[in-house]
Every structure is written in C-alpha cells, then in structure tokens.
Design an enzyme around this catalytic site. Structure first.
Site, PDB file in Angstrom:
ATOM      1  N   PRO A   1      10.253 -35.785 117.918  1.00  0.00           N
ATOM      2  CA  PRO A   1       9.093 -36.383 117.231  1.00  0.00           C
ATOM      3  C   PRO A   1       9.054 -36.082 115.733  1.00  0.00           C
ATOM      4  O   PRO A   1       8.099 -36.447 115.061  1.00  0.00           O
ATOM      5  CB  PRO A   1       7.903 -35.746 117.949  1.00  0.00           C
ATOM      6  CG  PRO A   1       8.416 -34.449 118.464  1.00  0.00           C
ATOM      7  CD  PRO A   1       9.880 -34.668 118.778  1.00  0.00           C
TER       8      PRO A   1
ATOM      9  N   TYR B   1       2.826 -31.669 106.068  1.00  0.00           N
ATOM     10  CA  TYR B   1       3.992 -30.916 106.528  1.00  0.00           C
ATOM     11  C   TYR B   1       3.957 -29.565 105.827  1.00  0.00           C
ATOM     12  O   TYR B   1       4.130 -29.500 104.617  1.00  0.00           O
ATOM     13  CB  TYR B   1       5.290 -31.654 106.175  1.00  0.00           C
ATOM     14  CG  TYR B   1       5.490 -32.967 106.902  1.00  0.00           C
ATOM     15  CD1 TYR B   1       5.453 -34.178 106.211  1.00  0.00           C
ATOM     16  CD2 TYR B   1       5.728 -32.996 108.265  1.00  0.00           C
ATOM     17  CE1 TYR B   1       5.646 -35.388 106.863  1.00  0.00           C
ATOM     18  CE2 TYR B   1       5.925 -34.200 108.934  1.00  0.00           C
ATOM     19  CZ  TYR B   1       5.883 -35.384 108.225  1.00  0.00           C
ATOM     20  OH  TYR B   1       6.073 -36.585 108.881  1.00  0.00           O
TER      21      TYR B   1
ATOM     22  N   TYR C   1      11.857 -42.985 106.291  1.00  0.00           N
ATOM     23  CA  TYR C   1      10.649 -42.483 106.950  1.00  0.00           C
ATOM     24  C   TYR C   1       9.915 -43.638 107.619  1.00  0.00           C
ATOM     25  O   TYR C   1       9.458 -43.534 108.752  1.00  0.00           O
ATOM     26  CB  TYR C   1       9.770 -41.797 105.901  1.00  0.00           C
ATOM     27  CG  TYR C   1       8.586 -41.031 106.437  1.00  0.00           C
ATOM     28  CD1 TYR C   1       7.305 -41.276 105.943  1.00  0.00           C
ATOM     29  CD2 TYR C   1       8.731 -40.017 107.376  1.00  0.00           C
ATOM     30  CE1 TYR C   1       6.206 -40.568 106.401  1.00  0.00           C
ATOM     31  CE2 TYR C   1       7.638 -39.307 107.853  1.00  0.00           C
ATOM     32  CZ  TYR C   1       6.386 -39.591 107.355  1.00  0.00           C
ATOM     33  OH  TYR C   1       5.287 -38.886 107.822  1.00  0.00           O
TER      34      TYR C   1
ATOM     35  N   HIS D   1      -1.364 -46.228 106.320  1.00  0.00           N
ATOM     36  CA  HIS D   1      -1.203 -44.851 105.905  1.00  0.00           C
ATOM     37  C   HIS D   1       0.087 -44.737 105.115  1.00  0.00           C
ATOM     38  O   HIS D   1       1.108 -45.281 105.511  1.00  0.00           O
ATOM     39  CB  HIS D   1      -1.113 -43.975 107.165  1.00  0.00           C
ATOM     40  CG  HIS D   1      -0.873 -42.568 106.850  1.00  0.00           C
ATOM     41  ND1 HIS D   1      -1.893 -41.696 106.595  1.00  0.00           N
ATOM     42  CD2 HIS D   1       0.271 -41.903 106.666  1.00  0.00           C
ATOM     43  CE1 HIS D   1      -1.377 -40.536 106.313  1.00  0.00           C
ATOM     44  NE2 HIS D   1      -0.064 -40.635 106.338  1.00  0.00           N
TER      45      HIS D   1
ATOM     46  N   LYS E   1       9.736 -41.707 115.446  1.00  0.00           N
ATOM     47  CA  LYS E   1      10.536 -42.920 115.642  1.00  0.00           C
ATOM     48  C   LYS E   1      10.482 -43.466 117.063  1.00  0.00           C
ATOM     49  O   LYS E   1      10.813 -44.630 117.286  1.00  0.00           O
ATOM     50  CB  LYS E   1      12.005 -42.639 115.280  1.00  0.00           C
ATOM     51  CG  LYS E   1      12.247 -42.239 113.840  1.00  0.00           C
ATOM     52  CD  LYS E   1      11.956 -43.365 112.873  1.00  0.00           C
ATOM     53  CE  LYS E   1      12.329 -42.982 111.452  1.00  0.00           C
ATOM     54  NZ  LYS E   1      11.849 -43.976 110.460  1.00  0.00           N
TER      55      LYS E   1
END
Ligand code: APR
Length: 388
Positions: free
Chosen positions: A290, A198, A385, A68, A294
């Site tokens: 979250p 997002y 990221y 992804h 990570k």
C-alpha cells in the site's frame, strides 16, 4: 462469462461487459452487507477516474469524491510540501472510500439487470485450459453449484479460487517480502492535515491519509509479527503524535480507532495473467504494497483492458486483444511495483546499524533531499505517484 469476486476489478469488468451485451455472472463469497461496508483503499488515480467516467460509473464519485493533490513530508530536518497538481502531468488524486465505490458499482450492475450471486464461494475453476471452463461453488448452506462460461475472470484476490486453480507451472509468481510492517488504522477523527502526511522518524514511519471529513487512515511502522491488540488507543495516539512531530506542526485530531490491522508490506506478480480460458485481474493478478496506493487503481485499469478484449473476442471474433491482455497489464503492474518499492525506500530506514544499513540511510536522506529540491525529481514523483 463467469467473474469471481465483487471487488473493484470484478465489478468494473461486469458493468462493462453488461453494457456491451456480453452475458456474465458475478460470484461473490461474502454477503452484500460485508461487501458494501468493508473499508479498504480510497485514493483514486486520475486514470481510474477517467475509466469510471468513460463508462458512466462515476456518478457517486462525482458527488462524494474530493480532489487531492498535496503531500507533506516530515523529517528530522524539517518538513516540505509538494502540490502535485502543478507537477508532472498536473493530475490530482480523488479521495473516495472504496466501499462507496464498490456500492456504486454493484448497485448500478444490479439495477441494469446484472446477475450477481452473493454468499456464493468459488471452490475451484475446472478445465481452464479448455473452451468450456466451469466454476465449482458452495453457497452459504454448503450447497454445491456449477457455473459455466466461455471464459472465467479471476478477480477474487490473492487468496481466491482462481489462483488456487492454476495448474503447477502454469504461471511464474514473482515475490518480494519488503521486510516492513505497518499498523493500519482507521480513526473516527477528522483529518489533521490538508495533505497526505508522510513522517519519517527514527522511531519509524507514520502516515496520514484523509478518507472522509470525519475519518482518517493512519499507518504506523511496527515490528513484523506485531499483534494489533498490543497497541492501545493511548499508545497509538502517543506514537502518532511523536512521529508526526505534532509538537512542531500542530496537534492531531484524536478519535476512536475503529479498525486496526497489521499489514506486512510484500508484493507478488503472476506471469502470465492468463491460463487458457482463465484470466487474472486485480489482486488475483498481483499484490502490491500500500506504499503508493496502487492496488485499487491497477484493479480498475486491468478490468477495462480485459473487458474491451473480451468484447473484441466474444462479439467481434477478434482474439488479438485477449492474447495481448497479459503483456499490457504486466507493463502497468511492474511500473507500479517499481514506484511502490521506491516509496518504501523513501519512507523507511534500512533495518540495522551495520555499514550497509548506514549507507542505505544516507542514500535515503539524499533521496528525500533531492525530492525536496529538484523540480525534475518532483515531476517524476508526481507522474508516478498519480500515474499508473
Ligand atoms: N469466491 C468468490 N468470491 C471470492 C473468493 C472466492 N473463493 N475469494 C475472494 N472473493 C471475493 C472477496 O470477498 C472480495 O469481495 O473477491 C473479492 C475480491 O475483491 P478485492 O479484494 O477488493 O480485490 P480487487 O477487486 O482485485 O481489488 C483489489 O482493492 O482494496 C483494494 O488495495 C486493495 O489492491 C486491492 C484492490
């Protein structure tokens, strides 16, 4: 060697020690069914996949995981997508539900002759500052138990016995309450986007993360102290539809909400991650919000560093790497904490309408615009990221 907790940290550590011929026992409070079905994270960084592959722990991931690499940001000014497989180091994530990874790890450990005690709760770690620490346990029938080892690895999470057993003053706990809460949802609905979504909306943040072709994790920013029961399925889908701007970008696939919990975004980091013969890894070492996925990735990274250092000490009589374990892990943990806070500030409006809040909101909008337009910023984003 005694390991507390059969999560990603404890199980990766146990498998690596077993492979190296270091005897260990894993003590897990929950029963096998619960450990194998508990739906939590599932967004694995490239480094995590490398660690698992390096140690022959990636068969399930290779079969069931999906690469992804696209984020879609939706704001009042429009939407933009970042395909981070072409940004920064060009590394993707792999989507693989944590409960499946945990099932792979414990199945492999047991098949290789590993000793894992389910329904065995660690009550306390005794004499951690000696060379003979021991763990006091209680089994499902309340029977006491005692487990000894040269070292104890606390991989039993934030509320586990390892943290509780640290003498006062042994470690410093850095804490931060980020003042944001999310309603964490798992829906029996196919993903509605081919990306992590997002959505930044004046009504609050909303997030969309695929888990499997049939299930999707959603997040909805909510008031701290919210009770999940106060959000009906209808209200959840109505709010997701508004905040994800489904009217503009396409309807969301609805489905039954099978998990609904409230997550308060907060962080803590313990320092150092060692007290004598007791080591901390995963959530026991520090909780991370979250916001940048990570947690599980830090747990696997710490487990490999700790395993290799324990093997050096116990099999090669070289205590050097163990003495550097805490510093090495903390460097990764603080980097991840820094980026997770950056993500919180990207995705959420500062609370209130005072001058400071309005100033912060303009900064946040500039942050989003820079991410949308600056290749340098996009490369930095991608490295942090996915990187860890
Ligand atoms: N005795 C024995 N086992 C315990 C005890 C105890 N006193 N307390 C907790 N446990 C067990 C839990 O039941 C759980 O299986 O310890 C395990 C801890 O596993 P995780 O919570 O998954 O922690 P960790 O391995 O550190 O991985 C953490 O995974 O789910 C993600 O986002 C999450 O960041 C987190 C990461």
């Amino acid at each position: 060697m005694v390991i507390l907790g059969a999560g990603p940290a404890g199980l990766v550590l146990a498998n690596l020690l077993l492979d190296a011929g270091v005897g260990c026992v894993v003590l897990e409070r929950a029963d096998r069914e619960h450990v194998q079905t508990r739906a939590r994270a599932g967004f694995l960084a490239a480094n995590t996949v490398r660690v698992l592959e390096r140690h022959g722990l990636a068969d399930g991931l290779r079969r069931g995981g999906r690469e992804h690499s696209v984020c879609e940001f939706r704001t009042g000014d429009g939407r933009f997508r970042l395909d981070y497989s072409g940004l920064g180091r060009g590394e993707p994530h792999t989507v693989y539900p944590q409960q499946e990874l945990v099932t792979d790890l414990l199945t492999r450990f047991l098949a290789a002759g590993g000793d894992l005690r389910f329904a065995t709760e660690a009550v306390a770690v005794h004499d951690p500052d000696t060379t003979q620490p021991w763990v006091e346990t209680r089994d499902a029938d309340g029977r006491p138990g005692r487990w000894t080892g040269r070292y104890v690895a606390g991989c039993d999470g934030r509320h586990g016995a390892a943290r509780r057993s640290l003498p006062p003053g042994a470690v410093r706990i850095h804490r931060r309450d980020h003042g944001v809460s999310w309603l964490g949802l798992l829906a029996e609905a196919p993903p509605s986007l081919d990306a992590v979504g997002y959505a930044m909306h004046e009504r609050g943040f909303a997030g969309h993360m695929a888990r499997t072709p049939e299930t999707t994790r959603y997040y909805l920013q909510c008031e701290p102290g919210t009770s999940p029961a106060s959000w009906s399925e209808e209200r959840i889908w109505d709010e997701l539809t508004v905040r994800m701007r489904a009217a503009d970008y396409g309807a969301l696939h609805h489905g039954r909400i099978v998990q609904s919990t409230v997550v308060d975004l907060e962080s803590d980091v313990l320092e150092p991650l060692r007290h004598g013969s007791l080591f901390l890894a995963g959530d026991a070492a520090g909780l991370i919000s979250p916001s940048a996925a990570k947690g599980a990735n830090l747990a696997v990274l710490a487990a490999e560093i700790l395993a290799e250092a324990l093997v050096d000490d116990l099999r090669n009589a070289d205590p050097g790497p163990l003495s550097r374990y805490s510093a090495r892990c903390l460097a990764h943990i603080w980097r991840a904490q820094e980026f997770s806070l950056w993500m919180i500030r990207l995705l959420h409006r500062a609370p209130g309408q005072d001058d400071e809040a309005l100033f912060q909101e303009q900064l946040r909008r500039a942050r989003v615009e820079s991410l949308r337009t600056s290749r340098t910023h996009q490369d930095w984003f991608a490295d942090n990221y996915v990187g860890i």
